[in-house]
Enzyme design. Structure first.
Site, PDB file in Angstrom:
ATOM      1  N   ARG A 163       0.858  -1.190   0.000  1.00 15.36           N
ATOM      2  CA  ARG A 163       0.000   0.000   0.000  1.00 15.36           C
ATOM      3  C   ARG A 163       0.890   1.234   0.000  1.00 15.36           C
ATOM      4  NH1 ARG A 163      -3.684  -2.520  -1.543  1.00 15.36           N
ATOM      5  NH2 ARG A 163      -5.738  -2.779  -0.628  1.00 15.36           N
ATOM      6  N   HIS A 200      -1.288   0.674  -9.798  1.00 12.83           N
ATOM      7  CA  HIS A 200      -1.958  -0.262  -8.886  1.00 12.83           C
ATOM      8  C   HIS A 200      -2.565  -1.419  -9.698  1.00 12.83           C
ATOM      9  CE1 HIS A 200      -4.012  -0.562  -4.698  1.00 12.83           C
ATOM     10  NE2 HIS A 200      -3.980  -1.760  -5.268  1.00 12.83           N
TER      11      HIS A 200
HETATM   12  P1  NDP Z   1      -2.207 -11.746   4.303  1.00 12.97           P
HETATM   13  O1  NDP Z   1      -3.034 -11.211   5.407  1.00 12.97           O
HETATM   14  O2  NDP Z   1      -2.460 -13.136   3.822  1.00 12.97           O
HETATM   15  O3  NDP Z   1      -0.657 -11.656   4.704  1.00 12.97           O
HETATM   16  C1  NDP Z   1      -0.138 -10.596   5.421  1.00 12.97           C
HETATM   17  C2  NDP Z   1       1.293 -10.936   5.836  1.00 12.97           C
HETATM   18  O4  NDP Z   1       1.882  -9.790   6.426  1.00 12.97           O
HETATM   19  C3  NDP Z   1       1.344 -12.058   6.889  1.00 12.97           C
HETATM   20  O5  NDP Z   1       2.436 -12.900   6.642  1.00 12.97           O
HETATM   21  C4  NDP Z   1       1.558 -11.285   8.189  1.00 12.97           C
HETATM   22  O6  NDP Z   1       2.252 -12.016   9.205  1.00 12.97           O
HETATM   23  C5  NDP Z   1       2.419 -10.148   7.696  1.00 12.97           C
HETATM   24  N1  NDP Z   1       2.352  -9.001   8.618  1.00 12.97           N
HETATM   25  C6  NDP Z   1       1.275  -8.266   8.965  1.00 12.97           C
HETATM   26  N2  NDP Z   1       1.604  -7.315   9.857  1.00 12.97           N
HETATM   27  C7  NDP Z   1       2.923  -7.464  10.086  1.00 12.97           C
HETATM   28  C8  NDP Z   1       3.859  -6.799  10.926  1.00 12.97           C
HETATM   29  N3  NDP Z   1       3.494  -5.779  11.715  1.00 12.97           N
HETATM   30  N4  NDP Z   1       5.141  -7.229  10.930  1.00 12.97           N
HETATM   31  C9  NDP Z   1       5.516  -8.272  10.142  1.00 12.97           C
HETATM   32  N5  NDP Z   1       4.681  -8.956   9.317  1.00 12.97           N
HETATM   33  C10 NDP Z   1       3.398  -8.555   9.293  1.00 12.97           C
HETATM   34  O7  NDP Z   1      -2.342 -10.711   3.094  1.00 12.97           O
HETATM   35  P2  NDP Z   1      -2.170 -10.961   1.525  1.00 12.97           P
HETATM   36  O8  NDP Z   1      -0.895 -11.679   1.302  1.00 12.97           O
HETATM   37  O9  NDP Z   1      -3.396 -11.522   0.930  1.00 12.97           O
HETATM   38  O10 NDP Z   1      -2.061  -9.436   1.005  1.00 12.97           O
HETATM   39  C11 NDP Z   1      -1.056  -8.585   1.486  1.00 12.97           C
HETATM   40  C12 NDP Z   1      -1.300  -7.146   1.060  1.00 12.97           C
HETATM   41  O11 NDP Z   1      -1.022  -6.966  -0.312  1.00 12.97           O
HETATM   42  C13 NDP Z   1      -2.745  -6.655   1.196  1.00 12.97           C
HETATM   43  O12 NDP Z   1      -3.060  -6.306   2.524  1.00 12.97           O
HETATM   44  C14 NDP Z   1      -2.774  -5.456   0.268  1.00 12.97           C
HETATM   45  O13 NDP Z   1      -2.423  -4.283   0.968  1.00 12.97           O
HETATM   46  C15 NDP Z   1      -1.685  -5.791  -0.759  1.00 12.97           C
HETATM   47  N6  NDP Z   1      -2.274  -6.044  -2.086  1.00 12.97           N
HETATM   48  C16 NDP Z   1      -1.893  -5.237  -3.129  1.00 12.97           C
HETATM   49  C17 NDP Z   1      -2.405  -5.457  -4.383  1.00 12.97           C
HETATM   50  C18 NDP Z   1      -1.980  -4.628  -5.541  1.00 12.97           C
HETATM   51  O14 NDP Z   1      -2.600  -4.726  -6.611  1.00 12.97           O
HETATM   52  N7  NDP Z   1      -0.942  -3.836  -5.420  1.00 12.97           N
HETATM   53  C19 NDP Z   1      -3.372  -6.546  -4.642  1.00 12.97           C
HETATM   54  C20 NDP Z   1      -3.679  -7.324  -3.485  1.00 12.97           C
HETATM   55  C21 NDP Z   1      -3.151  -7.061  -2.254  1.00 12.97           C
HETATM   56  P3  NDP Z   1       1.602 -13.363   9.846  1.00 12.97           P
HETATM   57  O15 NDP Z   1       1.679 -14.399   8.750  1.00 12.97           O
HETATM   58  O16 NDP Z   1       2.511 -13.676  10.970  1.00 12.97           O
HETATM   59  O17 NDP Z   1       0.204 -13.002  10.228  1.00 12.97           O
HETATM   60  C1  OXD Z   2      -6.303  -5.456  -2.998  1.00 14.83           C
HETATM   61  C2  OXD Z   2      -5.856  -4.514  -4.016  1.00 14.83           C
HETATM   62  O1  OXD Z   2      -6.078  -5.209  -1.819  1.00 14.83           O
HETATM   63  O2  OXD Z   2      -6.320  -4.625  -5.169  1.00 14.83           O
HETATM   64  O3  OXD Z   2      -6.887  -6.477  -3.368  1.00 14.83           O
HETATM   65  O4  OXD Z   2      -5.012  -3.664  -3.742  1.00 14.83           O
END
Ligand code: NDP
Ligand code: OXD
Length: 306
Positions: A221, A269
């Site tokens: 993000r 994005h």
């Molecule tokens: P998940 O919730 O499956 O994974 C999040 C990961 O981040 C987990 O491994 C979690 O750790 C880790 N995490 C969260 N907070 C912390 C922290 N404070 N310190 C260290 N690690 C942390 O999310 P997704 O993989 O599905 O998606 C991730 C992000 O990608 C979304 O939230 C979104 O913002 C972004 N995204 C962007 C897109 C784009 O088009 N650019 C499209 C889709 C998503 P743990 O495993 O220990 O819980």
């Molecule tokens: C999502 C994105 O969070 O598109 O799925 O960024």
């Protein structure tokens, strides 16, 4: 069952049609102020007014993986927030990250420039072992990306809140191992959710821990990155460049320095788009799971913020 649809930046009609096909018994309509009281809402960046009017909602289904826009709203504690898990996004994210990584590592950007000038010039092969790839966030998307990157035999490291055991991935966890993780990484991929803990996590002080010649692939993000810090780090030579898909303000404004910097690649994005067919199928199956009394996958932990 009654479902409201409220999608900022998306036309609701094709979603309503697709949801109606997947859930034939449901009454589905676009949300407008004063709409019917519903059981569920399917949303992307909805206004607070929807939540204020609909405190009885059982579930708010987000048509994206990141729920940061929802976490900024006040939502009744009885309402479950459910995010998309994968639904065709992880393979797109793996493609995007591998493309950016290989373009940089194999210097395809340089070859493109040489070709434009009609020049036949080889680049010296680089040592893959000197380009360890650190992935911030080892969730649904991060794990898929780690798998794809390791196929190309790069050293892969991952950082998450809780430690992970993933084949071919060196796991680092929590704040205490963050700097160690950064110091061992040269390519940094950001796939964290945006929470109070992760806002501004990519800033001068943290990026300086990367190995010299670091490269940032930023797909989480926009608010993870302190944007003012990036260009100086590249111009000083500590970072070799960056591929950026997300920005503090989207669309990225005309004239923003990222557009014209020769070592920054900007995409709008677009790294992993929501796919309607897969998303509707996933929401329908989560609604069926609720009907069986199960907790649907992708239910957000409000305390963690993701
Ligand atoms: P998940 O919730 O499956 O994974 C999040 C990961 O981040 C987990 O491994 C979690 O750790 C880790 N995490 C969260 N907070 C912390 C922290 N404070 N310190 C260290 N690690 C942390 O999310 P997704 O993989 O599905 O998606 C991730 C992000 O990608 C979304 O939230 C979104 O913002 C972004 N995204 C962007 C897109 C784009 O088009 N650019 C499209 C889709 C998503 P743990 O495993 O220990 O819980
Ligand atoms: C999502 C994105 O969070 O598109 O799925 O960024």
């Amino acid at each position: 069952m009654r479902i409201l649809v409220c999608l900022t930046d998306n036309r609701p009609e094709p979603w309503i049609t697709a949801l109606q096909e997947a859930l034939p018994g449901a009454e589905i309509e676009q949300w407008r102020p004063g709409a019917m009281a519903a059981d569920h809402a399917v949303v992307w960046m909805p206004p607070q007014a929807l939540l204020d009017e609909q405190p009885q909602l059982q579930c708010v289904f987000n048509i994206g993986a990141g729920v940061d826009a929802l976490m900024r709203l006040s939502i009744s504690p009885q309402t479950r927030i459910v995010r998309l898990d994968d639904a065709g996004m992880s393979v797109q994210m793996a493609e995007y990250v591998c493309h950016a990584l290989l373009r940089h590592f194999r210097e395809f950007d340089v070859y493109e420039e040489e070709a434009c000038n009609g020049r036949w010039v080889y680049r010296k092969p680089r040592e893959r072992s000197q380009f360890p790839v650190g992935i911030m966030g080892l969730g649904v998307l991060g794990q898929r990306v780690a798998r794809a990157v390791s196929q190309f035999e790069f050293p892969v490291l991952g950082w998450s809140r809780s430690p992970k055991r993933l084949e071919g991935v060196q796991s680092f966890a929590g704040e205490s191992q963050f700097h160690e993780f950064l110091a061992a990484s040269r390519i940094l991929v950001n796939l964290l959710p945006l929470t109070d803990e992760t806002r501004g996590i990519l800033r001068r002080e943290t990026l300086l821990h990367l190995r010299p010649g670091g490269y940032l692939i930023h797909v989480g993000r926009g608010a993870h990155l302190v944007e003012e810090d990036l260009v100086p780090l590249i111009d000083e030579g500590h970072l070799a460049g960056a591929t950026l898909d997300v920005f503090r303000e989207e669309p990225l404004r005309a004239g923003h320095p990222f557009w014209s910097h020769p070592k920054i690649v900007v995409t709008p994005h677009a790294s992993a788009r929501t796919l309607r067919r897969e998303t509707v199928a996933q929401i329908a199956s989560k609604i069926h799971a609720l009907g069986r009394g199960e907790i649907p996958s992708g239910t957000v932990d409000r305390l963690r913020g993701y």
